[in-house]
Structures are given as C-alpha cells and as structure tokens.
Design a protein around this motif. Structure first.
Motif, PDB file in Angstrom:
ATOM      1  N   GLU A   1       0.900  -1.246  -0.057  1.00  0.00           N
ATOM      2  CA  GLU A   1       0.055  -0.031   0.185  1.00  0.00           C
ATOM      3  C   GLU A   1       0.809   1.190  -0.079  1.00  0.00           C
ATOM      4  OE1 GLU A   1      -2.450  -0.397   3.376  1.00  0.00           O
ATOM      5  OE2 GLU A   1      -3.725  -2.079   2.508  1.00  0.00           O
TER       6      GLU A   1
ATOM      7  N   TRP B   1       2.912   9.346  -5.946  1.00  0.00           N
ATOM      8  CA  TRP B   1       3.623  10.431  -5.506  1.00  0.00           C
ATOM      9  C   TRP B   1       4.701  10.783  -6.857  1.00  0.00           C
ATOM     10  CZ3 TRP B   1       8.795  11.293  -5.298  1.00  0.00           C
ATOM     11  CH2 TRP B   1       9.291  12.860  -5.048  1.00  0.00           C
TER      12      TRP B   1
ATOM     13  N   LEU C   1       1.505   4.168  -3.073  1.00  0.00           N
ATOM     14  CA  LEU C   1       1.179   5.699  -2.641  1.00  0.00           C
ATOM     15  C   LEU C   1       2.487   6.213  -3.105  1.00  0.00           C
ATOM     16  CD1 LEU C   1      -0.474   5.587   0.814  1.00  0.00           C
ATOM     17  CD2 LEU C   1      -1.561   6.045  -1.381  1.00  0.00           C
TER      18      LEU C   1
ATOM     19  N   LEU D   1       3.576  11.734   2.144  1.00  0.00           N
ATOM     20  CA  LEU D   1       2.585  10.664   2.684  1.00  0.00           C
ATOM     21  C   LEU D   1       2.266  10.752   4.282  1.00  0.00           C
ATOM     22  CD1 LEU D   1       4.411   7.445   0.855  1.00  0.00           C
ATOM     23  CD2 LEU D   1       2.252   8.810   0.325  1.00  0.00           C
TER      24      LEU D   1
END
Length: 92
Positions: free
Chosen positions: A8, A16, A12, A69
């Motif tokens: 996960e 980005w 992410l 994040l």
C-alpha cells in the motif's frame, strides 16, 4: 509493517512519483518504463520494489515522499525490506 501495508505504501509512493513532473522522466529514463508499464507495474510487488530502490537513491526524494505521505523518513526503507528482494543485508 507487513507485506500488505508495504505494498500500500509503495503504491502511494508510485502515485507520488507519477505526479512529480520533474522526477518521473528521470525514473522512466533510468528504468526504460513507459506509461503503460507504470500502470501494469502498480500491481506487481517487484516493480513497486524497483520504484522504492529508485527513490531511496536520494535523501531529498525520500524526504519529499515521506513528507507527502506524512510518514516517518525510515518508512520507505522498511517498506522496501518487505517487498521482493528486500531481505538483502544492509552493509552501510
């Protein structure tokens, strides 16, 4: 950190990277991946590991991703250890 959470976070991080107009072409040039490869690779833990390998090459990139994040800076390295090939010893 478990494998599911690692994937996960890596996904992410890929998001980005894809949104970074300056760095994405550098990654694509270094890896030879196309836009289609990026989409397909999003489901491949080994590809996500290669994205993290790339991002971990520069402290500024690590800081930028982790700040985006909102995770601690060591998270990307911990995530990388959970993905394929991440069980290699760290000699630094």
């Amino acid at each position: 950190m478990n494998a599911t959470r690692a994937e996960e976070v890596a996904l992410l991080a890929l998001g980005w990277l894809v949104s970074n107009d300056d760095l994405l072409p550098v990654f694509q040039g270094a890896s030879g991946v196309s836009a289609d490869d990026l989409r397909a690779g999003a489901q491949d833990p080994a590809f996500l590991a290669s994205v993290l390998d790339f991002l971990l090459m520069d402290d500024a990139w690590v800081i930028a991703v982790c700040d985006h994040l909102v995770v601690p800076y060591e998270t990307l390295y911990q995530v990388r250890q959970m993905l394929p090939g991440g069980d290699l010893p760290n000699w630094t």
